[in-house]
Write an enzyme that holds these catalytic residues in place. Sequence first.
Site, PDB file in Angstrom:
ATOM      1  CG  PHE A  42      -1.819   1.137   1.396  1.00  0.00           C
ATOM      2  CD1 PHE A  42      -2.579   1.604   0.347  1.00  0.00           C
ATOM      3  CD2 PHE A  42      -1.933   1.762   2.628  1.00  0.00           C
ATOM      4  CE1 PHE A  42      -3.444   2.672   0.505  1.00  0.00           C
ATOM      5  CE2 PHE A  42      -2.783   2.831   2.809  1.00  0.00           C
ATOM      6  CZ  PHE A  42      -3.540   3.297   1.744  1.00  0.00           C
TER       7      PHE A  42
ATOM      8  CB  SER B 280       1.954  -4.528   3.006  1.00  0.00           C
ATOM      9  OG  SER B 280       0.829  -3.896   3.562  1.00  0.00           O
ATOM     10  CG  LEU B 281      -2.608  -3.859   0.506  1.00  0.00           C
ATOM     11  CD1 LEU B 281      -3.154  -2.663  -0.264  1.00  0.00           C
ATOM     12  CD2 LEU B 281      -3.741  -4.769   0.934  1.00  0.00           C
TER      13      LEU B 281
ATOM     14  CG  ASP C  40       3.705  -7.613   8.933  1.00  0.00           C
ATOM     15  OD1 ASP C  40       3.330  -8.543   9.664  1.00  0.00           O
ATOM     16  OD2 ASP C  40       3.504  -6.415   9.223  1.00  0.00           O
TER      17      ASP C  40
ATOM     18  CG  HIS D 284       3.593  -3.111   7.844  1.00  0.00           C
ATOM     19  ND1 HIS D 284       3.079  -4.391   7.834  1.00  0.00           N
ATOM     20  CD2 HIS D 284       3.157  -2.526   6.689  1.00  0.00           C
ATOM     21  CE1 HIS D 284       2.367  -4.583   6.736  1.00  0.00           C
ATOM     22  NE2 HIS D 284       2.404  -3.472   6.021  1.00  0.00           N
TER      23      HIS D 284
END
Length: 638
Positions: free
Chosen positions: A179, A254-255, A277, A372
Amino acid sequence: MPSTESGGAAKTRRVSLWWWLVVAAAAAATSVATQENHRQQKQESHQQENHQQNLLMDMMSSLIDLPVIGNVLRASVHPIYRPLVSQFQPRINNRDRENEFPELCFGELGCLFTDHDFFHPIHRPINLPPNQRDEIQALFTVHSREDSLGRVVEALDVRQVLNTTFSPGRSTKILIHGFLDHNGVTWMWDMVRALLVYGDFNVVTVDWSGGSQALYSQATANTRVVGLEVAHFINWLKDNLDLDPGDVHIIGHSLGSHTAGYAGERVSGLGRITGLDPAEPFFQYMPPSVRLDPSDALFVDVIHTDADSILNLGAGYGLWQPVGHLDFYPNDGRSQPGCDSLRRIPYAALTSGVSLYEGLDAAQKELIACSHNRAPKLFTDSILSQCPYTAFQCSSYQRYMDGECVTCGEDGSQCARLGLQADAWPGRNHSLVPFFLSTSAGPNYCLYHYLLTVDVADPDGVEGSLRGRLKVSFITDDGSIKDFDLTPDAPTTLARGRSYSFFLYHFQDLSSSSEALVHWIYEADVFNPLSYCVLFCDKGLPLARLNFTSVDVAGNERIARGSNFTSRSNEVLMCHQQGLEVVRIASEATVKVVSSPHCLATVTSHERNATHLLRHHNRTTGLLDAGLASITSMFSTE
């Protein structure tokens, strides 16, 4: 007289009426003035609000062009608060109107189907249709050792890959950002460089910033189209260049982790997916079709570093739920070491990447989402690090820290290496297995782990126990000393004739240490008068030996050799350097122990003494039982 009185009364009434008219006129005039005053005040207040809004808009306009902070501002609000503005966004899937876009097709990419799995009133309250391909404008950049800077291939025309150095005979790594990010994010460049140093790979980076730099709800929807783009790219290489999908490894952050999962759904026999993550909002506790899951590739490994709930005051962008064959939880998968210090931000700016731009990009990531972004750093560091990043299967992180889960098991499946070498794990037929390990604050994140066993002797057979503090310092090959406090919180009680284990970790490899210093301090318990030693008592610690074991060495040899591994060469036995069976350490004294052949004899003697004590204990217990039985028989009524 009556007529005169009637005239006075009429006059009085006329005066009263006139007076009331004057009062009413004055009141009306006052009311008009008041309304005019209120109107002017309201107009001035409105002008002041407009002025403040203009100032705010000017300030936002000046910040919105910044690389990362501007992206955050454009995203408007934090993911957890986006449901609050859902009335301003189309609610495509909900309980009243399901399947408003059951099928969306994207030409050669195929179609997307959306059903009730993609809606949940809590975990996924918003499900927007994705943007079109030309809006997202996905780009592939192909890197190799021949062309480390890479050449761009447009997703709308994957045939351009023929103009690059891509070779189907090499293993292929595909990196996908998350993201708000883009192709120039620092972790991607660091990973590309490390992979090309490690092996002769095709390394392909995916830039989908046209779809990621939007509201989170929209970016979430766009991941499905990007997944189709990646799948189409791999399948085209398979059909036209004979690429083996089993040699393809997708790494997403992430995404990007869930994007990799969507791609894996469309590629038969995809070799591996690594989720760095994976994002929590709109994915955690959703069905497997919505998120990354073990069915998306032949092997799926996941690194969780920011798994605090998103409801925890906005902390935690990553999910806690296991979603792979092998799920790693460094430092319990939550807040990572060093992320609570602001010193990491200028440090990241100065040391990350190979340019000032990359350093500033990394510093902004550290400010916004330190934990993150730790997952990509751990994976990148694992590529070239000599430290093994060994993790162990355990039911909880606390049990792992207590040293209860430091064995690999009979088949070696209870330990695994985090990072690039995770696919060597022998338990790949399992799924949803949590593994724990500890890491440091960096820049060298990997830690070496050791199991230290202290054998306390009882040469006089007096049994009993000692209370105090114990420290051990290992002497390395270069002569440096590494200290470990075995009782950092409070004194401990050590019973004579027993062994005690301690789980240790250090950023340096100490497995070759053959000498150690043992420091002992006797300390009485102020609440136990029996623990005081005044006269004719021994405060010294009778030490038989130390057993120093590198669990990383044991784990990685087990992984490499399989279930037939029986070597114990990773154990170092230390005892008195002159071969004495017992080293008596006086209170507040330090004694040196060394590794020597005499320690093997000490082991045999220690085991013999332990057996003697056990027999003595059993004999004493038997005599007591016989005495109690005879006493009981005296009162028997039978």
